[in-house]
Design an enzyme around this catalytic site. Structure first.
Site, PDB file in Angstrom:
ATOM      1  N   HIS A 119       0.826  -1.206   0.000  1.00  0.00           N
ATOM      2  CA  HIS A 119       0.000   0.000   0.000  1.00  0.00           C
ATOM      3  C   HIS A 119       0.865   1.264   0.000  1.00  0.00           C
ATOM      4  O   HIS A 119       2.016   1.267   0.453  1.00  0.00           O
ATOM      5  CB  HIS A 119      -0.936   0.022   1.208  1.00  0.00           C
ATOM      6  CG  HIS A 119      -0.206   0.091   2.518  1.00  0.00           C
ATOM      7  ND1 HIS A 119       0.318   1.269   3.032  1.00  0.00           N
ATOM      8  CD2 HIS A 119       0.111  -0.875   3.416  1.00  0.00           C
ATOM      9  CE1 HIS A 119       0.900   1.034   4.185  1.00  0.00           C
ATOM     10  NE2 HIS A 119       0.798  -0.271   4.440  1.00  0.00           N
ATOM     11  N   GLU A 164      -2.445  -7.101   7.131  1.00  0.00           N
ATOM     12  CA  GLU A 164      -1.216  -6.833   7.875  1.00  0.00           C
ATOM     13  C   GLU A 164      -1.236  -7.621   9.181  1.00  0.00           C
ATOM     14  O   GLU A 164      -2.252  -8.219   9.558  1.00  0.00           O
ATOM     15  CB  GLU A 164      -1.095  -5.320   8.144  1.00  0.00           C
ATOM     16  CG  GLU A 164       0.181  -4.874   8.829  1.00  0.00           C
ATOM     17  CD  GLU A 164       1.454  -5.290   8.108  1.00  0.00           C
ATOM     18  OE1 GLU A 164       1.678  -6.510   7.969  1.00  0.00           O
ATOM     19  OE2 GLU A 164       2.232  -4.400   7.706  1.00  0.00           O
TER      20      GLU A 164
END
Length: 252
Positions: free
Chosen positions: A28, A116
């Site tokens: 990201h 994550e």
């Protein structure tokens, strides 16, 4: 453009692996939690960073990546974009791989397995799927079972072993997908464990974190299956236990 008439080994030599596919891994773009943690790492514990959004610099990184994938022709080749169901990854995914005629029918699929590291840090806790659906209407959330985030725990930080095991599940899921070329927008710690588990060749690449909005193109190959066609979709009942590998390709 990467051809898939045969797979390549780590030395760029044609190899008789079957059932390979190309995956474009993307971390990201810069999030506000990245900015704050550079000033003070303890900022990651702040509830104010719940499901951290992209920073202004992060949005510029998304625009730059979109230009790259459009101008390189990559956007026309990708059949599916898989994204972690957090705001920063979905913002990166839809911003980088959307916004143009080529991506008008490109499917976006949110998957919990590529999130994550779970727990403790509010920036890694997702919002409800109901809320996300109104913000990201082009993203398919059908793979996610719970509306609320039941995976993130305030008192348990996912261990390296748990992340690695989740990475194995994700790679097996990815391998079973019918698409031949897939983009995956995910996170640095998750990527590190996937590369350490499945990567080969350049050890420095495996051991380093991805930079924000960095794209690396790799081929997933199944070393336990021999054959000449790539990719293929053999009968799952006849496939032996797989030995998946990630082989780096030149940047698309």
């Amino acid at each position: 453009m990467v051809e898939c008439n045969s797979c390549m080994d780590s030395n760029g030599v044609a190899s008789p692996y079957q059932n390979c596919k190309i995956v474009h891994w993307v971390r990201h773009a810069e999030g506000i939690h990245n900015v704050e943690s550079e000033k003070n790492h303890d900022a990651l514990l702040s509830p104010a960073l719940l499901d951290a959004q992209l920073s202004p610099r992060g949005w510029q990184q998304v625009n730059d990546l979109h230009k790259h994938v459009r101008d390189s022709g990559l956007l026309k080749r990708i059949e599916l974009v898989v994204t972690s169901p957090l705001s920063r990854t979905m913002q990166t995914a839809t911003g980088a791989f959307g916004q143009s005629d080529e991506s008008e029918k490109l499917p976006f699929l949110a998957v919990e397995l590529c999130r994550e590291r779970l727990g403790v840090h509010p920036c890694d806790k997702r919002r409800s799927i109901k809320e996300y659906k109104s913000i990201f209407p082009s993203t398919d959330f059908s793979q996610i079972e719970s509306n609320d985030d039941i995976l993130w725990k305030p008192d348990h930080r996912e261990t390296p072993e748990e992340i690695a095991a989740r990475g194995v599940k994700f790679m097996n899921w990815l391998k079973a997908r019918p698409e031949k070329e897939i983009a995956v927008v995910t996170h640095s710690v998750f990527l590190l464990h996937v590369l350490n588990t499945f990567g080969e060749g350049n050890k420095s690449e495996k051991s380093n974190f991805f930079k924000n909005c960095e794209l690396r193109s790799m081929t997933i190959v199944d070393g336990s299956i021999s054959g000449s066609d790539c990719p293929s979709k053999p009968n799952s009942e006849e496939v032996p236990e797989t030995k998946l590998k990630l082989i780096s390709l030149e940047s698309a």
